[in-house]
Design a protein around this motif. Sequence first.
Motif, PDB file in Angstrom:
ATOM      1  N   ALA A 148      71.892 -32.242  77.296  1.00 40.76           N
ATOM      2  CA  ALA A 148      70.995 -32.895  78.364  1.00 40.76           C
ATOM      3  C   ALA A 148      70.119 -31.638  77.901  1.00 40.76           C
ATOM      4  O   ALA A 148      68.575 -31.698  77.237  1.00 40.76           O
ATOM      5  N   LYS A 149      70.540 -30.299  77.192  1.00 43.89           N
ATOM      6  CA  LYS A 149      69.827 -29.642  76.574  1.00 43.89           C
ATOM      7  C   LYS A 149      68.905 -29.406  75.467  1.00 43.89           C
ATOM      8  O   LYS A 149      68.466 -28.776  74.913  1.00 43.89           O
ATOM      9  N   GLY A 150      70.193 -30.354  74.917  1.00 44.30           N
ATOM     10  CA  GLY A 150      69.110 -30.886  72.716  1.00 44.30           C
ATOM     11  C   GLY A 150      70.170 -30.413  72.459  1.00 44.30           C
ATOM     12  O   GLY A 150      69.724 -30.840  71.303  1.00 44.30           O
ATOM     13  N   LEU A 151      71.378 -29.970  72.459  1.00 42.53           N
ATOM     14  CA  LEU A 151      72.226 -29.713  71.017  1.00 42.53           C
ATOM     15  C   LEU A 151      72.396 -31.172  70.567  1.00 42.53           C
ATOM     16  O   LEU A 151      72.576 -31.814  71.506  1.00 42.53           O
ATOM     17  N   SER A 152      72.615 -30.628  69.620  1.00 44.80           N
ATOM     18  CA  SER A 152      73.571 -32.378  68.996  1.00 44.80           C
ATOM     19  C   SER A 152      75.080 -32.511  68.891  1.00 44.80           C
ATOM     20  O   SER A 152      75.426 -31.067  69.664  1.00 44.80           O
ATOM     21  N   GLU A 210      77.498 -29.256  68.493  1.00 43.89           N
ATOM     22  CA  GLU A 210      77.158 -28.305  68.895  1.00 43.89           C
ATOM     23  C   GLU A 210      77.146 -28.340  70.168  1.00 43.89           C
ATOM     24  O   GLU A 210      78.181 -27.348  70.332  1.00 43.89           O
ATOM     25  N   SER A 211      77.297 -29.361  71.194  1.00 44.78           N
ATOM     26  CA  SER A 211      77.409 -29.520  72.162  1.00 44.78           C
ATOM     27  C   SER A 211      79.454 -29.387  73.224  1.00 44.78           C
ATOM     28  O   SER A 211      79.594 -28.852  73.800  1.00 44.78           O
ATOM     29  N   ILE A 212      79.485 -30.018  72.099  1.00 45.47           N
ATOM     30  CA  ILE A 212      81.364 -30.028  71.722  1.00 45.47           C
ATOM     31  C   ILE A 212      81.263 -28.383  72.045  1.00 45.47           C
ATOM     32  O   ILE A 212      82.523 -27.835  72.609  1.00 45.47           O
ATOM     33  N   GLU A 213      81.110 -27.890  71.069  1.00 48.71           N
ATOM     34  CA  GLU A 213      81.796 -26.810  70.384  1.00 48.71           C
ATOM     35  C   GLU A 213      81.477 -25.231  71.514  1.00 48.71           C
ATOM     36  O   GLU A 213      82.478 -24.550  71.663  1.00 48.71           O
ATOM     37  N   SER A 214      80.116 -25.789  71.835  1.00 48.18           N
ATOM     38  CA  SER A 214      79.935 -24.824  73.199  1.00 48.18           C
ATOM     39  C   SER A 214      80.728 -24.416  74.177  1.00 48.18           C
ATOM     40  O   SER A 214      81.100 -24.207  74.925  1.00 48.18           O
ATOM     41  N   ALA A 215      80.606 -26.397  74.236  1.00 46.63           N
ATOM     42  CA  ALA A 215      81.617 -26.520  75.721  1.00 46.63           C
ATOM     43  C   ALA A 215      82.646 -25.914  75.167  1.00 46.63           C
ATOM     44  O   ALA A 215      83.141 -25.572  76.281  1.00 46.63           O
ATOM     45  N   LYS A 216      83.682 -26.314  74.100  1.00 45.09           N
ATOM     46  CA  LYS A 216      85.035 -25.355  73.741  1.00 45.09           C
ATOM     47  C   LYS A 216      85.122 -24.027  74.102  1.00 45.09           C
ATOM     48  O   LYS A 216      85.952 -23.229  74.320  1.00 45.09           O
ATOM     49  N   GLU A 217      84.080 -23.715  73.751  1.00 47.69           N
ATOM     50  CA  GLU A 217      84.039 -22.492  73.364  1.00 47.69           C
ATOM     51  C   GLU A 217      84.160 -21.160  75.303  1.00 47.69           C
ATOM     52  O   GLU A 217      84.955 -20.880  75.923  1.00 47.69           O
ATOM     53  N   TYR A 218      83.377 -22.551  75.645  1.00 54.45           N
ATOM     54  CA  TYR A 218      83.511 -22.147  77.497  1.00 54.45           C
ATOM     55  C   TYR A 218      84.427 -22.786  78.345  1.00 54.45           C
ATOM     56  O   TYR A 218      84.778 -21.373  79.368  1.00 54.45           O
ATOM     57  N   ILE A 219      85.218 -23.563  78.179  1.00 50.41           N
ATOM     58  CA  ILE A 219      86.084 -23.714  78.204  1.00 50.41           C
ATOM     59  C   ILE A 219      87.720 -23.067  78.368  1.00 50.41           C
ATOM     60  O   ILE A 219      88.259 -22.210  79.222  1.00 50.41           O
ATOM     61  N   THR A 220      87.423 -22.350  77.020  1.00 57.27           N
ATOM     62  CA  THR A 220      88.670 -21.794  76.247  1.00 57.27           C
ATOM     63  C   THR A 220      88.677 -20.628  77.427  1.00 57.27           C
ATOM     64  O   THR A 220      89.566 -19.421  77.918  1.00 57.27           O
ATOM     65  N   ASN A 221      87.128 -19.454  77.446  1.00 58.72           N
ATOM     66  CA  ASN A 221      86.850 -18.539  78.094  1.00 58.72           C
ATOM     67  C   ASN A 221      87.339 -18.731  79.743  1.00 58.72           C
ATOM     68  O   ASN A 221      87.851 -17.921  80.611  1.00 58.72           O
ATOM     69  N   ALA A 222      86.803 -19.877  80.135  1.00 60.71           N
ATOM     70  CA  ALA A 222      87.025 -20.409  81.909  1.00 60.71           C
ATOM     71  C   ALA A 222      88.638 -20.083  82.498  1.00 60.71           C
ATOM     72  O   ALA A 222      89.058 -19.863  83.159  1.00 60.71           O
TER      73      ALA A 222
END
Length: 267
Positions: free
Chosen positions: A220-224, A227-239
Motif C-alpha cells: 500500500a505504501k508503494g514498496l516492491s 521490499e514489502s516481504i522483507e519489511s514484513a518478515k523483520e516486523y513479524i520476527t520482532n513481534a
Amino acid sequence: MKKALTIAGSDSGGGAGIQADLKSFSANGVFGMSVITAVTAQNTVEVRSVQNIDTSMIRDQIEAVFDDIQVDAVKIGMLSTAEIVNTVAETLAKYKPKHIVLDPVMISKSGHHLLQEDAVEALKSRLVPLATVITPNIPEAEVLVGTVLQSKQDLYKACMTIHSLGAKSVLLKGGHLAGNPNDLFYDGETFTWLRTERIVTKNTHGTGCTLSAAIAAGLAKGLSYIESIESAKEYITNAIRESFSIGNGHGPVHHFYQFQNKEGESL
C-alpha cells in the motif's frame, strides 16, 4: 495516509484474524479497514464455534468501503466456504484493487478447520489468480499442490505450481519445517530465501495474519514485492521475539513492540 483493507474472520481472543490485521496495519503505518467474513468464538486454547456472515453482507461491506474510500491494498484471510470465496472474488474483480495479499487460512493454531474442503478448489480457481502475493505455510501449500513437501526441491516445485495457478508471486512460509523458519519467495522468475533464526516461544498465535497484513501495508505504501516481504518478515520476527503470554494456550505476538521502552513498558 495509505489505506489497506482486510477481508477475514474475527477472533474474539484478539490475537489473529481481523484484530491482528488491524493492529498490523496500524503498526506498519497504514489506515486499516475491515470486512468481516465470519465471527469465531475462540481464545488462546481453542476455537469453540464459527458463525459465517451472510454473503450479501460480505458483499455490502466490500462495496461500502470501495465506493467511498481509496483502497491501496487488500489482505484476504479466513473465508470458510466456497460461497464466501466466490462472493469475495466476484466483488474484488469488480473493483480491481492494485494489490491483493492472499493468506489461504485453512487450520487454526488449535487445529480447527477454518476452510471447508469444497472451498479449496474455489480458492484455487477464483482467488489465487487475483493475488499479488499468496502466503501459504507448508500444510496449506501441501493442500494447494496436492503433495507432501519434504525436501528443498519440493518447496521450489510447490512455489512454481502455486504460481502457475495465476498468483503474481508466492511466499512459502517455512515455520513448520525443522530448523530455522526460512521462507521462500518466488516472483515467477527468481527464488529468494528469507532467512532468520527460530525464536523458541509458544506465543505465535496470529503470526500468519500479522505477516500477510504487514506485506499488504508495505505494498500500500508503494514498496516492491520483495521490499514489502522483507519489511514484513523483520516486523513479524520482532513481534514474535517480544511476544507475551495471556490465557492458557498460544499467546499473541506483540504487534506494537516498537512502541515500548527498553524496560518493556508502553511509551
